[in-house]
Design a protein around this motif. Structure first.
Motif, PDB file in Angstrom:
ATOM      1  N   ILE A  11       0.847  -1.254  -0.029  1.00 29.48           N
ATOM      2  CA  ILE A  11      -0.065   0.047   0.027  1.00 29.48           C
ATOM      3  C   ILE A  11       0.848   1.429   0.059  1.00 29.48           C
ATOM      4  O   ILE A  11       0.549   2.324  -0.806  1.00 29.48           O
ATOM      5  N   HIS A  12       1.883   1.163   0.953  1.00 28.60           N
ATOM      6  CA  HIS A  12       2.927   2.353   0.896  1.00 28.60           C
ATOM      7  C   HIS A  12       3.702   2.441  -0.374  1.00 28.60           C
ATOM      8  O   HIS A  12       3.639   3.867  -0.794  1.00 28.60           O
ATOM      9  N   LEU A  13       3.959   1.538  -0.981  1.00 27.43           N
ATOM     10  CA  LEU A  13       4.744   1.668  -2.145  1.00 27.43           C
ATOM     11  C   LEU A  13       4.061   2.078  -3.254  1.00 27.43           C
ATOM     12  O   LEU A  13       4.178   2.854  -4.267  1.00 27.43           O
ATOM     13  N   GLN A  14       2.191   1.640  -3.517  1.00 24.14           N
ATOM     14  CA  GLN A  14       1.429   2.273  -4.164  1.00 24.14           C
ATOM     15  C   GLN A  14       1.282   3.778  -4.116  1.00 24.14           C
ATOM     16  O   GLN A  14       1.290   4.578  -5.163  1.00 24.14           O
ATOM     17  N   LYS A  15       1.385   4.372  -2.766  1.00 21.91           N
ATOM     18  CA  LYS A  15       1.274   5.542  -2.646  1.00 21.91           C
ATOM     19  C   LYS A  15       2.525   6.512  -3.142  1.00 21.91           C
ATOM     20  O   LYS A  15       2.402   7.585  -3.748  1.00 21.91           O
ATOM     21  N   GLU A  16       3.494   5.767  -2.684  1.00 20.57           N
ATOM     22  CA  GLU A  16       4.936   6.412  -3.421  1.00 20.57           C
ATOM     23  C   GLU A  16       5.100   6.357  -4.735  1.00 20.57           C
ATOM     24  O   GLU A  16       5.476   7.368  -5.290  1.00 20.57           O
ATOM     25  N   LYS A  17       4.754   5.411  -5.286  1.00 22.18           N
ATOM     26  CA  LYS A  17       4.631   5.519  -6.952  1.00 22.18           C
ATOM     27  C   LYS A  17       3.644   6.652  -7.528  1.00 22.18           C
ATOM     28  O   LYS A  17       4.029   7.033  -8.469  1.00 22.18           O
ATOM     29  N   GLU A  18       2.371   6.830  -6.854  1.00 23.46           N
ATOM     30  CA  GLU A  18       1.785   7.853  -7.166  1.00 23.46           C
ATOM     31  C   GLU A  18       2.347   9.106  -7.004  1.00 23.46           C
ATOM     32  O   GLU A  18       2.228  10.211  -7.913  1.00 23.46           O
ATOM     33  N   GLU A  19       3.038   9.269  -5.952  1.00 21.69           N
ATOM     34  CA  GLU A  19       3.620  10.645  -5.740  1.00 21.69           C
ATOM     35  C   GLU A  19       4.933  10.823  -6.925  1.00 21.69           C
ATOM     36  O   GLU A  19       4.967  12.109  -7.225  1.00 21.69           O
ATOM     37  N   GLN A  20       5.407   9.833  -7.070  1.00 24.80           N
ATOM     38  CA  GLN A  20       6.525   9.833  -8.114  1.00 24.80           C
ATOM     39  C   GLN A  20       5.744  10.295  -9.218  1.00 24.80           C
ATOM     40  O   GLN A  20       6.432  11.186 -10.360  1.00 24.80           O
ATOM     41  N   THR A  21       4.859   9.552  -9.718  1.00 28.53           N
ATOM     42  CA  THR A  21       4.225   9.982 -11.034  1.00 28.53           C
ATOM     43  C   THR A  21       3.581  11.439 -11.085  1.00 28.53           C
ATOM     44  O   THR A  21       3.745  11.975 -12.011  1.00 28.53           O
ATOM     45  N   ALA A  22       3.204  11.752  -9.800  1.00 28.79           N
ATOM     46  CA  ALA A  22       2.534  13.335  -9.822  1.00 28.79           C
ATOM     47  C   ALA A  22       3.894  14.378  -9.879  1.00 28.79           C
ATOM     48  O   ALA A  22       3.831  15.311 -10.624  1.00 28.79           O
ATOM     49  N   ALA A  23       5.102  13.878  -9.590  1.00 27.91           N
ATOM     50  CA  ALA A  23       6.201  14.620  -9.661  1.00 27.91           C
ATOM     51  C   ALA A  23       6.686  14.935 -10.969  1.00 27.91           C
ATOM     52  O   ALA A  23       7.025  16.002 -11.493  1.00 27.91           O
ATOM     53  N   VAL A  24       6.664  13.744 -11.797  1.00 23.30           N
ATOM     54  CA  VAL A  24       7.135  13.858 -13.299  1.00 23.30           C
ATOM     55  C   VAL A  24       6.211  14.744 -14.101  1.00 23.30           C
ATOM     56  O   VAL A  24       6.335  15.265 -14.623  1.00 23.30           O
ATOM     57  N   THR A  83      -7.529  27.269 -20.137  1.00 22.54           N
ATOM     58  CA  THR A  83      -8.524  26.906 -21.632  1.00 22.54           C
ATOM     59  C   THR A  83      -9.686  26.104 -20.916  1.00 22.54           C
ATOM     60  O   THR A  83      -9.678  25.563 -19.885  1.00 22.54           O
ATOM     61  N   THR A  84     -10.657  26.303 -21.607  1.00 24.15           N
ATOM     62  CA  THR A  84     -12.113  25.506 -21.506  1.00 24.15           C
ATOM     63  C   THR A  84     -12.117  24.433 -22.671  1.00 24.15           C
ATOM     64  O   THR A  84     -12.528  24.836 -23.733  1.00 24.15           O
ATOM     65  N   PRO A  85     -12.191  23.187 -22.291  1.00 22.39           N
ATOM     66  CA  PRO A  85     -11.741  22.359 -21.087  1.00 22.39           C
ATOM     67  C   PRO A  85     -10.220  22.705 -21.052  1.00 22.39           C
ATOM     68  O   PRO A  85      -9.517  22.937 -21.776  1.00 22.39           O
ATOM     69  N   PRO A  86      -9.995  22.354 -19.745  1.00 27.41           N
ATOM     70  CA  PRO A  86      -8.697  22.370 -19.370  1.00 27.41           C
ATOM     71  C   PRO A  86      -7.628  21.407 -20.104  1.00 27.41           C
ATOM     72  O   PRO A  86      -8.249  20.200 -20.427  1.00 27.41           O
ATOM     73  N   TRP A  87      -6.628  21.853 -20.571  1.00 26.59           N
ATOM     74  CA  TRP A  87      -5.620  20.964 -21.197  1.00 26.59           C
ATOM     75  C   TRP A  87      -4.956  20.307 -20.177  1.00 26.59           C
ATOM     76  O   TRP A  87      -4.378  20.256 -19.041  1.00 26.59           O
ATOM     77  N   THR A  88      -5.008  18.752 -20.287  1.00 24.17           N
ATOM     78  CA  THR A  88      -4.483  17.700 -19.495  1.00 24.17           C
ATOM     79  C   THR A  88      -3.429  16.711 -20.101  1.00 24.17           C
ATOM     80  O   THR A  88      -3.014  15.605 -19.482  1.00 24.17           O
ATOM     81  N   GLY A  89      -2.773  17.159 -21.126  1.00 22.95           N
ATOM     82  CA  GLY A  89      -1.885  16.237 -21.639  1.00 22.95           C
ATOM     83  C   GLY A  89      -0.609  16.581 -21.002  1.00 22.95           C
ATOM     84  O   GLY A  89      -0.340  17.150 -20.033  1.00 22.95           O
ATOM     85  N   SER A  90       0.483  16.059 -21.587  1.00 25.13           N
ATOM     86  CA  SER A  90       2.107  15.972 -21.042  1.00 25.13           C
ATOM     87  C   SER A  90       2.748  16.629 -22.092  1.00 25.13           C
ATOM     88  O   SER A  90       2.720  15.906 -23.344  1.00 25.13           O
ATOM     89  N   VAL A  91       3.736  17.583 -21.749  1.00 26.20           N
ATOM     90  CA  VAL A  91       4.419  18.143 -22.787  1.00 26.20           C
ATOM     91  C   VAL A  91       5.416  17.209 -23.373  1.00 26.20           C
ATOM     92  O   VAL A  91       6.104  17.210 -24.616  1.00 26.20           O
ATOM     93  N   PHE A  92       5.993  16.395 -22.675  1.00 24.95           N
ATOM     94  CA  PHE A  92       6.954  15.530 -22.897  1.00 24.95           C
ATOM     95  C   PHE A  92       6.314  13.998 -23.056  1.00 24.95           C
ATOM     96  O   PHE A  92       7.547  12.931 -23.094  1.00 24.95           O
ATOM     97  N   ARG A  97      11.275   8.150 -19.602  1.00 29.55           N
ATOM     98  CA  ARG A  97      12.609   7.670 -18.533  1.00 29.55           C
ATOM     99  C   ARG A  97      13.780   8.550 -18.374  1.00 29.55           C
ATOM    100  O   ARG A  97      14.320   8.834 -17.410  1.00 29.55           O
ATOM    101  N   THR A  98      13.887   9.177 -19.458  1.00 29.50           N
ATOM    102  CA  THR A  98      14.889  10.324 -19.736  1.00 29.50           C
ATOM    103  C   THR A  98      14.491  11.592 -18.601  1.00 29.50           C
ATOM    104  O   THR A  98      15.560  11.910 -17.837  1.00 29.50           O
ATOM    105  N   LEU A  99      13.286  11.713 -18.687  1.00 27.02           N
ATOM    106  CA  LEU A  99      12.739  12.770 -17.563  1.00 27.02           C
ATOM    107  C   LEU A  99      12.893  12.484 -16.140  1.00 27.02           C
ATOM    108  O   LEU A  99      13.342  13.176 -15.431  1.00 27.02           O
ATOM    109  N   ARG A 100      12.536  11.346 -15.898  1.00 24.15           N
ATOM    110  CA  ARG A 100      12.512  10.590 -14.618  1.00 24.15           C
ATOM    111  C   ARG A 100      13.977  10.630 -14.123  1.00 24.15           C
ATOM    112  O   ARG A 100      14.398  11.093 -12.995  1.00 24.15           O
ATOM    113  N   LEU A 101      15.187  10.240 -14.825  1.00 21.03           N
ATOM    114  CA  LEU A 101      16.326  10.419 -14.455  1.00 21.03           C
ATOM    115  C   LEU A 101      16.869  11.375 -14.109  1.00 21.03           C
ATOM    116  O   LEU A 101      17.513  12.020 -13.183  1.00 21.03           O
TER     117      LEU A 101
END
Length: 234
Positions: A11-24, A83-92, A97-101
């Motif tokens: 459970i904790h690892l899942q929360k940590e994974k979500e935090e890392q995903t949010a950070a990226v 913008t309406t609707p809000p843009w929810t994509g990702s720039v990169f 993996r390069t961005l994570r590193l």
């Protein structure tokens, strides 16, 4: 920066994974959907409060953070509305993996190692020796906190870009002062070389981050996406 390991480790690892995903996704320009304050924001907020309580944070740096909050909301209304609707994509793109590193490297060089260096100095009573390093760490913590604020769907992509560019540019001056302070020291020993090494590494990394990534790469891509989306919606 932190995560729990125990009987319910999955459970904790899942929360940590979500935090890392949010950070990226925050740095990549994708708004994160979460509560008011994330675990990462609470961590850096604690560091900011400790540094402020130490008396080594100047009124100018505190004023800079307050100004950034006011200006963030100002440009979100006056210059770059969502913008309406809000843009929810990702720039990169997703799962870069390069961005994570790159983000991991920035966290180690800019945050974790300076935290260890400064807190060791506080424990050893070397308050004067670490004084020049504190502004960088305080402002970087403030940047991480503000990136979390700006990453919600309330703010448009250019406003989210504004935070790292604004803070990185400010921190170049604090890093230059830190580097001058370390070079001017006449003492010797392990802490002297560690301090100089950290100052040089941070100056090199964050100069590249600003002039080699944020301004020539991230900024143009973010504005292109924003105006293309804005034009499409109109």
């Amino acid at each position: 920066m932190s995560g729990g390991i125990g009987p319910c480790s999955d459970i904790h690892l899942q929360k940590e994974k979500e935090e890392q995903t949010a950070a990226v996704t925050e740095v990549a320009g994708k708004p994160a959907r979460r509560g008011f304050l994330s675990l990462r924001q609470l961590n850096v907020l604690a560091v900011m409060m400790v540094l402020s309580a130490s008396g080594m944070v100047s009124m100018e740096d505190l004023g800079f953070v307050v100004f950034s909050i006011i200006y963030l909301y100002f440009i979100s209304k006056a210059a770059f509305p969502q913008t309406t609707p809000p843009w929810t994509g990702s720039v990169f793109g997703q799962n870069n993996r390069t961005l994570r590193l790159y983000m991991l490297t920035s966290a180690v060089i800019g945050l974790l190692l300076p935290v260890a260096y400064i807190f060791e100095g506080i424990v050893e009573g070397d308050k004067e020796g670490i004084k020049a390093a504190v502004p960088h760490l305080f402002l970087l913590g403030s940047q991480v906190f503000m990136e979390g604020v700006a990453s919600t769907e309330r703010f448009s992509l250019p406003v989210r870009v504004f935070v790292p560019v604004f803070y990185n540019a400010k921190r170049i001056f604090t890093l230059a002062e830190w580097l001058r302070s370390e070079i001017s020291k006449e003492s010797s020993g392990r802490r002297l070389y560690v301090g100089r090494g950290l100052a040089v590494a941070n100056m090199a990394f964050w100069c590249f981050n600003l002039f080699g990534f944020l301004v020539p790469v991230y900024l143009p891509k973010a504005f292109k996406i924003y105006y293309s989306n804005h034009k499409h919606n109109n």
